[in-house]
Structure formats: structure tokens, C-alpha cells
Design an enzyme around this catalytic site. Structure first.
Site, short mmCIF file in Angstrom:
data_model
loop_
_atom_site.label_atom_id
_atom_site.label_comp_id
_atom_site.label_asym_id
_atom_site.label_seq_id
_atom_site.Cartn_x
_atom_site.Cartn_y
_atom_site.Cartn_z
N LYS A 141 -50.97 -39.32 26.47
CA LYS A 141 -51.92 -39.72 25.41
C LYS A 141 -52.65 -40.08 26.77
O LYS A 141 -54.05 -40.08 26.67
CB LYS A 141 -52.59 -40.99 24.87
CG LYS A 141 -52.16 -40.87 22.89
CD LYS A 141 -52.17 -41.83 21.94
CE LYS A 141 -52.42 -41.66 20.79
NZ LYS A 141 -52.00 -42.59 19.62
N ASP B 38 -58.16 -43.63 17.20
CA ASP B 38 -57.36 -44.39 16.66
C ASP B 38 -58.68 -46.34 16.28
O ASP B 38 -58.42 -46.43 15.25
CB ASP B 38 -56.94 -44.92 17.82
CG ASP B 38 -55.49 -43.89 17.39
OD1 ASP B 38 -55.25 -42.91 16.71
OD2 ASP B 38 -55.13 -43.84 18.91
#
Ligand code: ATR
Length: 277
Positions: free
Chosen positions: A70, A107
Site C-alpha cells: 500500500k 479505507d
């Protein structure tokens, strides 16, 4: 007869075999009767750049990024959204017409939508929030809670320096509480979030006492294996409204799916069932 390409998307991780995202996106593709495929791809960190640069040539319109890529994906991107920059990581990449990489992080959005779906009267402004843990997941939760308008975030982590670093970045609304006093942080809390791996299948058990937890608090866990974590069942026994972590995974997938395949999918009980299969 048309010669339009079938859009491809997928998730890149190492490992990636455990990922539920293929079940999620394939479910939506079939529910919405859309052409397209969503594929799990195991890519090692040294190969990430090559993979990301070549996927558009194979017909990929975008990819999700998971552990451990990520942060690297954010570095490699040509364009970075504000959310991805603030969280310091990318989980959703979309290719532009010339294969340029647009990086986003959904997220925080997924976290917020999950809480609002399953605890509709949750009022973030009602009181302080407590976050257990200071890793990557905690960063997304901090962004979500700050944007939702929580007055204060108490962050407590085994390694105190990681919590201090988050306070440094995110500022005055954060307060660091020592891990030895984690239970005291619960005093008066309106929102409680676990972002540690404690309570996850195969990990050490939850061990922070909940004596100070008020029944009005909304409690959620990033861990979704098991769905009912020891934290959630203990909080439920105290009368708290509890929200499991699976919905965050489902909701974070919505913006990417919409960008790649052109329709906005629903997160409903059928979606949950498809992913739990
Ligand atoms: P993620 O990016 O998914 O949040 P991570 O960065 O590895 O993953 O963070 C995991 C979190 O769980 C951390 O806050 C970690 O605490 P440390 O920063 O001290 O490592 C926490 N954690 C993991 N195992 C733990 C344990 N046995 N006791 C307390 N905290 C634990």
C-alpha cells in the site's frame, strides 16, 4: 458487433490467496450483469512497479492494493488523492487513458460507511473516540473519525512511539494514552475502535478490560475473522452497539468498482453472504 475490451480489475498483494475482494467484485459484476473480471494477483514487492506499468496493456482498468504494497503503490503513482496522501497509503488504483496511475485510499470511507450503516444513530460528535493500535489501519480510522467530527481521539498502542508519531502528524485532537492504561482511555468514550490484530484468529487474545466502557458507546473492530471478536462480544454484553469489521471491507470496495465498471454497487446482506461463502 462491437470490439470493446472487457474491463479487467483485481487485487495485488503478497500473499493474496486469502483476499475476499475477488468474491466481492465478482458478486457485484454478476448482480449488475456487467462484463468484466476481477483477479487476485500475487506480486512480490520488487515486481510491483513492472506489474503496475504493464497491467493497462493487458486490459486492466484498475486494481486494489493490499499488504505489503500500500505504501509503495502510493510512491509509484502518477496522481495521488488527498485521502491517500493523508493516510499515507493507496488501496485503490485507477488507470488513466495513457496508463497513468491514479492512487486513492477508500479505507476511511469504508470505515465511515460501515459504522453509519450498522449504527445509524452513531453520533461522532457525541464524545471522545478511542483507537487501539497505531499501524496502517489506524491511520485510515483516524482520518475517518477526524472528518466525521469527533472532538478527541485517544490513541493507545503497545509501541508508544508509533502513537506519538500519529499525534505528530494528525495534530491536537489526538491524545496518546499509555498501553498499560489502555482501559482508562475508555472512560467517557463514545466510539471505540480496535485496529490491532488482538482477537484475530491465530493471534493473541484481546486483553484490555472494559470496566470503564459505557453502554452508550459504539464499538467496532477492524478484525473480521472471527466476525464476532472477543472485544465485540464483551462490549455487547455491556449493552454497547457493536459493528463488525466485514462491512468496512465491503464498503471500501464500492468507489473502485464504480470507477472501473461504471455502476455503483449495493452493500447489502447478499453482498455479505457472497464474501462469507
Ligand atoms: P496494520 O497496518 O494492519 O494496522 P500493523 O502495522 O502491523 O498492521 O499494526 C498492527 C497493530 O497491532 C499495531 O498497533 C501493533 O502494535 P505495535 O505497534 O506495538 O506493534 C498491534 N499489535 C499486534 N500484536 C499485538 C500484541 N500482541 N499486543 C498489543 N498490540 C499488538
Amino acid at each position: 458487433m462491437t470490439h470493446d475490451k472487457i474491463p479487467l480489475a483485481g487485487v495485488i498483494g503478497a500473499p493474496v490467496a486469502h483476499s475476499r475482494s475477488p468474491l466481492l467484485h465478482q458478486h457485484w459484476l454478476s448482480m449488475l450483469d456487467l462484463p468484466g473480471y476481477y483477479i487476485p494477483m500475487h506480486v512480490e514487492p520488487m515486481d510491483l512497479e513492472t506489474a503496475l506499468r504493464n497491467l493497462p496493456k493487458l486490459g486492466f482498468v484498475g486494481v486494489n492494493i493490499t499488504v505489503p504494497h500500500k505504501e509503495q503503490a502510493l510512491q509509484l503513482a502518477d496522481h495521488v488523492s488527498d485521502q491517500a496522501r493523508r493516510i499515507g497509503a493507496a488501496n485503490t488504483l485507477t488507470y488513466g487513458p495513457d496508463g497513468e496511475v491514479h492512487a486513492d485510499n477508500t479505507d476511511a470511507y469504508g470505515f465511515d460507511r460501515n459504522l453509519r450503516q450498522h449504527a445509524p444513530d452513531w453520533d461522532p460528535a457525541h464524545g471522545p473516540a478511542v483507537i487501539f493500535g497505531a499501524g496502517g489501519a489506524a491511520r485510515a480510522v483516524i482520518v475517518a473519525l477526524l472528518d466525521a467530527g469527533v472532538p478527541q481521539i485517544r490513541i493507545t498502542n503497545r509501541t508508544r512511539s508509533r502513537a506519538e508519531a500519529l499525534k505528530q502528524q494528525f495534530g491536537d485532537r489526538l491524545t496518546v494514552v499509555d498501553w498499560d492504561q489502555a482501559d482508562e482511555a475508555l472512560e467517557g468514550a463514545a466510539t471505540v475502535v480496535n485496529t490491532t490484530s488482538l482477537g484475530m484468529t491465530g493471534h493473541p487474545p484481546w486483553r484490555v478490560p472494559l470496566d470503564r466502557l459505557h453502554p452508550d458507546a459504539v464499538v467496532t473492530d477492524i478484525v473480521y475473522a472471527p466476525l464476532e471478536t472477543p472485544l465485540l462480544s464483551a462490549a455487547r454484553a455491556k449493552g454497547c452497539q457493536c459493528v463488525d469489521g466485514l462491512g468496512m471491507l465491503l464498503h471500501q470496495g464500492v468507489p473502485g468498482f464504480e470507477r472501473w465498471f461504471g455502476m455503483r454497487p449495493e452493500v447489502d446482506t447478499a453482498t455479505r453472504a457472497a464474501v462469507l461463502r
